[in-house]
Write a protein that holds these residues in place. Structure first.
Motif, PDB file in Angstrom:
ATOM      1  N   ASP A  48       0.874  -1.164   0.000  1.00 30.86           N
ATOM      2  CA  ASP A  48       0.000   0.000   0.000  1.00 30.86           C
ATOM      3  C   ASP A  48       0.917   1.221   0.000  1.00 30.86           C
ATOM      4  OD1 ASP A  48      -1.582   2.167   0.588  1.00 30.86           O
ATOM      5  OD2 ASP A  48      -2.646   1.219   2.247  1.00 30.86           O
ATOM      6  N   ARG A  49       0.959   1.937  -1.112  1.00 30.31           N
ATOM      7  CA  ARG A  49       1.971   2.974  -1.285  1.00 30.31           C
ATOM      8  C   ARG A  49       1.640   4.266  -0.545  1.00 30.31           C
ATOM      9  NH1 ARG A  49       3.574   3.445  -7.470  1.00 30.31           N
ATOM     10  NH2 ARG A  49       1.395   4.064  -7.656  1.00 30.31           N
ATOM     11  N   SER A  50       0.470   4.366   0.040  1.00 28.06           N
ATOM     12  CA  SER A  50       0.139   5.563   0.802  1.00 28.06           C
ATOM     13  C   SER A  50       0.286   5.325   2.307  1.00 28.06           C
ATOM     14  CB  SER A  50      -1.288   6.026   0.495  1.00 28.06           C
ATOM     15  OG  SER A  50      -2.218   5.053   0.898  1.00 28.06           O
ATOM     16  N   ALA A  51       0.711   4.133   2.693  1.00 33.09           N
ATOM     17  CA  ALA A  51       0.873   3.786   4.109  1.00 33.09           C
ATOM     18  C   ALA A  51       2.357   3.568   4.416  1.00 33.09           C
ATOM     19  CB  ALA A  51       0.075   2.530   4.433  1.00 33.09           C
ATOM     20  N   SER A  52       2.671   3.544   5.700  1.00 34.49           N
ATOM     21  CA  SER A  52       4.045   3.235   6.112  1.00 34.49           C
ATOM     22  C   SER A  52       4.384   1.813   5.705  1.00 34.49           C
ATOM     23  CB  SER A  52       4.182   3.395   7.630  1.00 34.49           C
ATOM     24  OG  SER A  52       3.904   4.729   8.010  1.00 34.49           O
ATOM     25  N   LEU A  53       5.597   1.617   5.229  1.00 32.68           N
ATOM     26  CA  LEU A  53       5.987   0.296   4.767  1.00 32.68           C
ATOM     27  C   LEU A  53       6.267  -0.624   5.946  1.00 32.68           C
ATOM     28  CD1 LEU A  53       8.382   1.245   1.826  1.00 32.68           C
ATOM     29  CD2 LEU A  53       5.931   0.791   1.777  1.00 32.68           C
ATOM     30  N   PRO A  54       5.993  -1.911   5.802  1.00 33.85           N
ATOM     31  CA  PRO A  54       6.196  -2.842   6.915  1.00 33.85           C
ATOM     32  C   PRO A  54       7.657  -2.991   7.312  1.00 33.85           C
ATOM     33  CG  PRO A  54       5.666  -4.029   4.886  1.00 33.85           C
ATOM     34  CD  PRO A  54       5.430  -2.569   4.617  1.00 33.85           C
ATOM     35  N   ASN A  55       8.558  -2.638   6.423  1.00 36.04           N
ATOM     36  CA  ASN A  55       9.986  -2.770   6.714  1.00 36.04           C
ATOM     37  C   ASN A  55      10.657  -1.425   6.919  1.00 36.04           C
ATOM     38  OD1 ASN A  55       9.508  -2.029   4.085  1.00 36.04           O
ATOM     39  ND2 ASN A  55      11.325  -3.042   3.267  1.00 36.04           N
ATOM     40  N   GLY A  56       9.847  -0.354   7.008  1.00 38.34           N
ATOM     41  CA  GLY A  56      10.419   0.983   7.054  1.00 38.34           C
ATOM     42  C   GLY A  56      10.882   1.397   5.669  1.00 38.34           C
ATOM     43  N   GLY A  57      11.611   2.511   5.621  1.00 34.83           N
ATOM     44  CA  GLY A  57      12.113   2.965   4.339  1.00 34.83           C
ATOM     45  C   GLY A  57      11.048   3.665   3.511  1.00 34.83           C
ATOM     46  N   TYR A  58      11.305   3.729   2.216  1.00 36.84           N
ATOM     47  CA  TYR A  58      10.381   4.416   1.331  1.00 36.84           C
ATOM     48  C   TYR A  58      10.556   3.867  -0.081  1.00 36.84           C
ATOM     49  CZ  TYR A  58      14.596   7.088   0.182  1.00 36.84           C
ATOM     50  OH  TYR A  58      15.862   7.448  -0.202  1.00 36.84           O
ATOM     51  N   ILE A  59       9.588   4.233  -0.940  1.00 35.53           N
ATOM     52  CA  ILE A  59       9.601   3.783  -2.335  1.00 35.53           C
ATOM     53  C   ILE A  59       9.802   4.985  -3.246  1.00 35.53           C
ATOM     54  CG2 ILE A  59       8.277   2.719  -4.196  1.00 35.53           C
ATOM     55  CD1 ILE A  59       6.730   1.166  -2.061  1.00 35.53           C
ATOM     56  N   ASN A  60      10.829   4.922  -4.071  1.00 36.05           N
ATOM     57  CA  ASN A  60      10.945   5.879  -5.173  1.00 36.05           C
ATOM     58  C   ASN A  60      10.100   5.353  -6.321  1.00 36.05           C
ATOM     59  OD1 ASN A  60      12.591   7.753  -3.959  1.00 36.05           O
ATOM     60  ND2 ASN A  60      14.505   6.909  -4.772  1.00 36.05           N
ATOM     61  N   GLN A  61       9.159   6.150  -6.763  1.00 38.23           N
ATOM     62  CA  GLN A  61       8.147   5.668  -7.689  1.00 38.23           C
ATOM     63  C   GLN A  61       8.432   6.097  -9.123  1.00 38.23           C
ATOM     64  OE1 GLN A  61       4.740   6.397  -4.325  1.00 38.23           O
ATOM     65  NE2 GLN A  61       4.074   6.392  -6.428  1.00 38.23           N
ATOM     66  N   ALA A  62       8.403   5.119 -10.017  1.00 40.17           N
ATOM     67  CA  ALA A  62       8.578   5.428 -11.431  1.00 40.17           C
ATOM     68  C   ALA A  62       7.424   6.266 -11.945  1.00 40.17           C
ATOM     69  CB  ALA A  62       8.712   4.136 -12.235  1.00 40.17           C
ATOM     70  N   ASP A  63       6.215   5.954 -11.469  1.00 42.15           N
ATOM     71  CA  ASP A  63       5.073   6.747 -11.942  1.00 42.15           C
ATOM     72  C   ASP A  63       5.057   8.126 -11.289  1.00 42.15           C
ATOM     73  OD1 ASP A  63       4.492   5.377  -9.559  1.00 42.15           O
ATOM     74  OD2 ASP A  63       2.343   5.304  -9.951  1.00 42.15           O
ATOM     75  N   GLY A  64       5.334   8.214  -9.983  1.00 40.88           N
ATOM     76  CA  GLY A  64       5.362   9.517  -9.332  1.00 40.88           C
ATOM     77  C   GLY A  64       6.367  10.448  -9.994  1.00 40.88           C
ATOM     78  N   THR A  65       7.539   9.908 -10.293  1.00 44.82           N
ATOM     79  CA  THR A  65       8.575  10.707 -10.939  1.00 44.82           C
ATOM     80  C   THR A  65       8.169  11.079 -12.367  1.00 44.82           C
ATOM     81  OG1 THR A  65      10.227   9.538  -9.593  1.00 44.82           O
ATOM     82  CG2 THR A  65      11.035  10.791 -11.494  1.00 44.82           C
ATOM     83  N   SER A  66       7.549  10.142 -13.055  1.00 45.23           N
ATOM     84  CA  SER A  66       7.110  10.405 -14.434  1.00 45.23           C
ATOM     85  C   SER A  66       5.989  11.430 -14.479  1.00 45.23           C
ATOM     86  CB  SER A  66       6.659   9.101 -15.090  1.00 45.23           C
ATOM     87  OG  SER A  66       7.718   8.157 -15.095  1.00 45.23           O
ATOM     88  N   TRP A  67       5.048  11.327 -13.523  1.00 42.17           N
ATOM     89  CA  TRP A  67       3.984  12.329 -13.476  1.00 42.17           C
ATOM     90  C   TRP A  67       4.581  13.727 -13.334  1.00 42.17           C
ATOM     91  CZ3 TRP A  67      -0.237  10.710 -15.367  1.00 42.17           C
ATOM     92  CH2 TRP A  67      -0.829   9.484 -15.022  1.00 42.17           C
ATOM     93  N   MET A  68       5.652  13.830 -12.527  1.00 42.61           N
ATOM     94  CA  MET A  68       6.275  15.136 -12.352  1.00 42.61           C
ATOM     95  C   MET A  68       7.003  15.588 -13.613  1.00 42.61           C
ATOM     96  SD  MET A  68       5.371  16.511  -9.631  1.00 42.61           S
ATOM     97  CE  MET A  68       6.548  17.856  -9.455  1.00 42.61           C
ATOM     98  N   GLY A  69       7.608  14.643 -14.340  1.00 46.57           N
ATOM     99  CA  GLY A  69       8.200  14.990 -15.622  1.00 46.57           C
ATOM    100  C   GLY A  69       7.142  15.486 -16.593  1.00 46.57           C
ATOM    101  N   MET A  70       6.004  14.801 -16.621  1.00 47.48           N
ATOM    102  CA  MET A  70       4.869  15.228 -17.456  1.00 47.48           C
ATOM    103  C   MET A  70       4.368  16.600 -17.007  1.00 47.48           C
ATOM    104  SD  MET A  70       1.211  13.265 -17.733  1.00 47.48           S
ATOM    105  CE  MET A  70      -0.227  13.982 -18.529  1.00 47.48           C
ATOM    106  N   TYR A  71       4.282  16.807 -15.691  1.00 49.76           N
ATOM    107  CA  TYR A  71       3.839  18.083 -15.141  1.00 49.76           C
ATOM    108  C   TYR A  71       4.739  19.210 -15.652  1.00 49.76           C
ATOM    109  CZ  TYR A  71       1.344  20.649 -11.369  1.00 49.76           C
ATOM    110  OH  TYR A  71       0.533  21.491 -10.651  1.00 49.76           O
TER     111      TYR A  71
END
Length: 894
Positions: free
Chosen positions: A551-574
Motif C-alpha cells: 500500500d503505497r500511501s501507508a508506512s511500509l512494513p519494513n520501514g524505508g520508502y519507495i521511489n516511484q517510477a510513476d510519481g517521478t514520471s507524473w512530475m516529468g509530465m507536469y
C-alpha cells in the motif's frame, strides 16, 4: 450555430440561465463521508440504506432520474412501487463497501440515454422488477462469497426472467430556462397485466433542521389549484422563489415533511407525525395518518396507479414552471397537449443537430449510439456537491455535540474546504463525490460539449476554498490528503486546445488563471514528495490502488520508502505541460519565457534522475529488462528495484512534448537559456531527448524515454503475452500470470499476481484492481503520448505491433490500433455480442437490453467485460473522444 449552442452562448453571456435546472441529484447520499457523524469514520454503518427513506440528509439529496436547481433547494425525482416491495423505490440500492465481496456495488439497472449541455433535453431509463426486490438475497449471497468469487448481480437472482419488469423512461424538455416539461413512460415488458404505482415527487432539501431558523424561513409546498384534469402544487422558497408543478390527470396528492422519523430510527418522539417516510408508509402500509390531510408540507408526491397490459405503455406528464400566467385557465390542451408534444419533438431534434455538429463524420449506427450514451452519461453525472468541512467537524447549532475524535479524524486538516458547486462525479452511486484526478479526464469529453463547464470545473478545484493553503489539491472525500497524479496542467492544456480547435476560441485568460494556481501545486509536490531533494518522487497512493507490492500511501512494513517510477514520471509530465502552457502565454507576455525555462531545467533534472545518470542509486530504469520499476529504499541504506511489470513502468511515456519548429525562434529568451543549458550541462542532456536533434518538420522533442528506451518499452507494451490485450493495454503484464512477483519481508510474503478481473486483495476495499484489467485513462494517455512521439519521429520510425508479428507500424498507427481495441470493447462483434457484457446473456441477446450501454470503471484484461463501478462514464467516457478521433482521422496523421 445550432439551437443548443445558442442556448449555451446565452448561458455563458448570462442572458438566460439555461443551466439553473439539471440532473444535479446524487444517486446515493447515504453512506457518504458527508453524512457520517460517527466518532471513528464508519460512514457505511452510520447512515445505511435502511435509514435513507426515514432520515433527512444534511448535505444533499438523492433520487431516481432526479433534477434540482444549482443549489439543490428544490428537487424532483420519481418513486415507484410494484405492489410487492417492502419499501417504495425512491433511490438506487446497492451493497456497502463492507457488504460487497468486491467493495461497494450498485445492484440496479438504469441507463443514461440522452442529455444536452444545457439539459434542454434529457432521457433516462430505469428497469423496475415486477416482483419483490431481492434486497436480503443480494446482501446475504454477496456476503457469503469471497474475493475469489464473482459478484452476485441483480440479474443473477432471476427477477427479470420472462421480462417481468417495467421499463420506465423519464424525459425532460425545457420550453424555457424555467419551464420544464416532464414525461414519464412506463412499459410493461412482462406477459401479464400489472399495476405500477408511479409517484413523481417534489421536495425541498432540508436546510432548516441544522440551525435555529425561524418558522417563516422554511419553504413549503401546498395545493394551489385542483381542476378536473390536472392539479397544481405551489412550491415557495425564501431564496429560490416560487415554482408551480402541474400534474396531468387526477392523481392522489400526498404531502409530508422532509424531516427525520426519529421514532422509527431512534425510539424518540417526533415533533410532527408527518416525516420523510410518511408517503412510503401511506402507500405501502395504508397508514392514512402518515400524510398531512391539510395538503401542505416540504415533500409531495402525485400518486398515479397505472394498470398496464402486457407490452403496453402508459404516459404521465408534468410541468415545473416559475409562472402561472398562461396556464392558469384549466386548459389541459395548453398544459399537456400539442404544444407539449411539439416542444419535446423540437428538443429531441435539436439534440440530434447538436451531436451531429460535435461529431459530423461518418460513423456506424452502433458507434454513434455508444458515443451518444457516453456523452449522456457525462452530463447526467453532474451533481450538486455540498460539504463544508469546518461545520462538519464541529457539528451544527441544533444537534448533538460533535464527538471529540472527529477533531483529529478524517479530513480534519481540511477545515478550509467549502464545497457548494455543481461538479462532475466519477459515478453518482459508487463514487458520488468529486475525485481530483478522475475529474481531469472527465474534462476531455466535457470540453467537446461545453468548454465553459469544463473550465469552471478545473478553475473551482484551484480556488482557495478547495486548494489547501500549502498548495495541495483535495483528492476525494474519504481522504482529501491522499495524493493523486498531478494531471491538471495536462487537463488545462487540453481544454484550451480542444476549445480552440472545435469552437475557435483561445481562452488565454482561463489558461493564465489556472497556471498561476498550478504553480502553487507544483511547488507543493516538489517540497513534499521528493524526500531527498534529488528529483525522484515518492508520491504515495497516486490513484493506482493495489498496483504495487505494498500500500503505497501507508508506512511500509519494513520501514524505508519507495521511489516511484510513476510519481517521478507524473512530475516529468507536469514540467512539460507547464512549459507548454508558459510558452503559449508567452505569446502575449514575454515574462513567461523565464518560467518556461525554469520548467525546461526542472524536467532535465527529473529525466536525469529517473535514469540514474547523475546518481546510479536513484535509477528506476533497468537496462537489462528495458523497463522502468519502483525502487525500495531500506532504512539500512540498501535499495533495489521491485521488478513488477505494471503501468507504473509505462508512465514515463507520458513525459513527452514535441515542440513546433518556430517555437525556439519565436521565443529568443527561452531559446537562449535552453541552448546555454544544453551546452553547459551535457551531463544532464546526453541521455535525454532534449531539443538538440530536429525531427519531422524540424520539430524538437522533450521526453524522458529516448528512442532506444521507447523501442524497448514498446516491445513489452505491444506484446500480447504481456501488456497488449484484445481491448487495450493491461495495467499489469500477463507475464505475471505464470511469474508472480514475490517479496519476503520479516517473514511475511508480499506478492503481485496477474488478475485480469476483480481484485482478490483487500487493499483499498477491493473495489478497484490495477493488476491486470484495462483502464481507459492510462490507455488514453498512452495514445496521446504515442501521437506526440510520432509528430517528432515521423513515418520512418516503426515498431512491431503486435510484438513478434512481423507487422511494422508507425507510432500513429500503433496509437490508432490501441484506440480501435478500446472502442471495440463496446461495439457488436461479428456475432452481435458486445465484449463489455461478457457472458451476461440478457444484455447480449435480449432486444430490450442489447443496445443499452454501461461505462464501467475498468475492463477484463483478456475478455473486455466491464468490471467495477457500472456508471463510471467519468473517465471511461473518454471513449467518446476516441470515437471522434477515429471518425476524423482513422489511421491517417492529421
Amino acid at each position: 450555430m445550432t439551437q443548443e449552442e445558442a442556448r449555451l452562448a446565452a448561458d455563458r453571456d448570462r442572458t438566460a440561465y439555461w443551466k439553473r435546472w439539471g440532473p444535479y441529484l446524487s444517486e446515493r447520499q447515504w453512506g457518504t463521508v458527508r453524512e457520517d457523524y460517527s466518532p471513528n469514520g464508519t460512514a457505511w454503518e452510520y447512515f445505511p440504506h435502511d435509514h435513507a427513506r426515514s432520515r433527512a440528509y444534511r448535505w444533499g439529496e438523492d433520487g431516481i432520474a432526479g433534477i434540482s436547481d444549482t443549489h439543490q433547494q428544490l428537487c424532483f425525482a420519481i418513486a415507484l412501487w410494484n405492489g410487492e416491495d417492502s419499501i417504495l423505490k425512491e433511490r438506487m440500492f446497492g451493497l456497502t463497501g463492507n457488504e460487497g465481496n468486491h467493495g461497494e456495488d450498485v445492484k440496479e439497472y438504469y441507463f443514461y440515454l440522452d442529455n444536452t449541455p444545457t439539459h434542454s433535453y434529457m432521457k433516462y431509463l430505469y428497469k423496475y422488477p415486477q416482483h419483490a426486490f431481492p434486497y436480503t438475497q443480494l446482501v446475504e449471497e454477496n456476503r457469503r462469497r469471497t474475493r475469489q468469487d464473482f459478484e452476485f448481480e441483480l440479474l443473477d437472482t432471476g427477477i427479470f426472467n420472462e421480462d417481468r419488469y417495467f421499463d420506465v423512461f423519464i424525459e425532460y424538455a425545457k420550453a424555457s430556462p424555467e419551464d420544464i416539461l416532464i414525461q414519464i413512460k412506463a412499459i410493461n415488458r412482462g406477459p401479464d397485466p400489472k399495476t405500477l404505482h408511479l409517484l413523481p415527487t417534489l421536495w425541498f432539501r432540508n436546510t432548516w433542521s441544522w440551525s435555529r431558523a425561524q418558522e417563516n424561513e422554511k419553504p413549503w409546498l401546498n395545493v394551489s389549484q385542483k381542476a378536473v384534469n390536472f392539479s397544481v402544487i405551489e412550491a415557495s422558497h425564501p431564496t429560490l422563489g416560487t415554482r408551480w408543478l402541474y400534474c396531468d390527470g387526477i392523481p392522489n396528492l400526498l404531502f409530508t415533511n422532509n424531516e427525520t422519523n426519529y421514532e422509527r430510527l431512534f425510539g424518540v418522539s417526533n415533533s410532527s407525525p408527518y416525516v420523510k417516510d410518511g408517503i412510503n408508509d401511506y402507500v405501502i402500509h395504508s397508514r392514512k395518518d402518515a400524510i398531512n390531510p391539510s395538503e401542505t408540507g416540504t415533500k409531495f408526491s402525485a400518486h398515479y396507479q397505472l394498470v398496464i397490459a402486457p407490452g403496453a405503455m402508459q404516459t404521465v406528464r408534468l410541468r415545473l414552471r416559475d409562472s402561472q400566467s398562461s396556464l392558469n385557465n384549466g386548459n389541459t390542451e395548453i398544459l399537456f397537449g400539442q404544444e407539449f408534444e411539439s416542444i419535446f419533438r423540437d428538443r429531441q431534434a435539436q439534440a440530434d443537430e447538436f451531436y451531429q455538429r460535435i461529431c459530423p463524420f461518418s460513423l456506424s449506427e452502433d458507434m454513434r449510439n455508444v458515443q451518444r450514451q457516453a456523452f449522456a452519461g457525462m452530463l447526467w453525472s453532474k451533481q450538486f456537491y455540498h460539504y463544508v468541512v469546518h461545520d462538519w467537524l464541529n457539528g451544527d447549532p441544533v444537534g448533538p455535540t460533535s464527538p471529540v475524535e472527529r477533531k483529529r479524524g478524517r479530513n480534519h486538516e481540511w477545515s478550509h474546504l467549502f464545497n457548494d458547486d455543481i461538479l462532475s462525479m466519477p459515478d453518482k452511486w459508487e463514487y458520488p463525490w468529486f475525485a481530483a484526478w478522475d475529474l481531469a479526464f472527465h474534462l476531455i469529453p466535457l470540453t467537446m460539449l461545453d468548454p465553459e463547464f469544463a473550465k469552471r470545473q478545473l478553475s473551482v478545484l484551484m480556488r482557495e476554498w478547495y486548494m489547501h493553503p500549502n498548495g495541495q489539491l483535495p483528492a476525494y472525500e474519504w481522504a482529501f490528503s491522499d495524493v493523486n497524479p498531478p494531471v491538471h496542467a495536462w487537463a488545462a492544456l487540453r481544454i484550451y486546445q480542444i476549445e480552440q480547435k472545435m469552437y475557435g476560441r483561445a481562452d488565454r485568460a482561463f489558461l493564465e488563471r489556472v497556471f498561476q494556481k498550478l504553480l502553487l501545486n507544483f511547488t507543493w509536490w516538489v517540497n513534499r514528495k521528493d524526500i531527498e531533494g534529488k528529483n525522484v518522487f515518492q508520491g504515495g497512493f497516486l490513484g493506482l490502488d493495489n498496483v504495487g507490492v505494498f500500500d503505497r500511501s501507508a508506512s511500509l512494513p519494513n520501514g524505508g520508502y519507495i521511489n516511484q517510477a510513476d510519481g517521478t514520471s507524473w512530475m516529468g509530465m507536469y514540467c512539460l505541460n507547464m512549459l507548454t502552457i508558459a510558452l503559449e502565454l508567452a505569446k502575449d507576455d514575454s515574462t513567461y519565457e523565464d518560467i518556461a525555462s525554469k520548467f525546461f531545467e526542472h524536467f532535465l533534472y527529473i529525466a536525469d534522475a529517473i535514469d540514474g545518470v547523475g546518481e546510479a542509486e536513484l535509477a528506476l530504469w533497468d537496462e537489462t529488462d528495458g523497463f522502468y520499476y519502483d525502487a525500495l529504499h531500506l532504512p539500512d541504506g540498501r535499495h533495489f528495484l521491485m521488478k513488477v511489470r505494471s503501468v507504473v513502468g509505462l508512465a514515463p511515456l507520458f513525459a513527452v512534448a514535441a515542440l513546433e519548429p518556430n517555437t525556439l525562434e519565436r521565443f529568443p529568451s527561452f531559446k537562449r537559456r535552453t541552448e546555454w543549458f544544453i551546452q553547459n550541462r551535457p551531463d544532464l542532456t546526453q541521455n535525454v531527448a532534449c531539443l538538440e536533434i530536429a525531427g519531422v518538420k524540424t520539430r524538437r522533442l522533450l521526453a524522458i524515454a529516448g528512442q532506444n528506451q521507447l523501442r524497448r518499452i514498446l516491445h513489452r507494451m505491444l506484446d500480447e503475452n504481456e501488456f497488449l490485450g484484445p481491448y487495450g493495454i493491461r495495467a499489469l503484464s500477463k507475464f505475471h500470470a505464470t511469474n508472480p512477483y514475490v517479496l519476503q519481508v520479516h517473514g511475511n510474503e508480499y506478492r503481485v499476481d496477474y488478475e485480469p478481473a476483480e481484485s482478490t486483495t483487500s487493499l483499498f476495499g477491493g473495489n478497484s484492481n490495477w493488476r491486470g484489467p484495462v483502464w481507459f485513462p492510462m490507455n488514453y494517455l498512452i495514445i496521446e503520448s504515442l501521437q506526440k512521439y510520432h509528430h517528432y519521429l515521423g513515418d520512418d520510425f516503426k515498431v512491431e505491433c503486435p510484438s513478434g508479428s512481423g507487422q511494422m507500424m508507425t507510432l500513429w498507427q500503433v496509437a490508432n490500433e490501441l484506440s480501435q481495441r478500446l472502442i471495440r470493447t463496446f461495439l457488436n462483434d461479428a456475432t452481435g455480442r458486445r465484449p463489455i457484457y461478457g457472458g451476461t446473456e440478457t444484455f447480449q441477446t435480449n432486444p430490450y437490453w442489447h443496445d443499452l450501454i454501461l461505462f464501467y470503471e475498468y475492463f477484463h484484461g483478456d475478455e473486455g467485460a466491464g468490471i467495477g463501478a457500472s456508471h463510471q462514464t467519468g473517465w471511461t467516457g473518454l471513449v467518446a473522444k476516441l470515437i471522434q478521433q477515429h471518425a476524423e482521422y482513422g489511421v491517417d496523421q492529421p
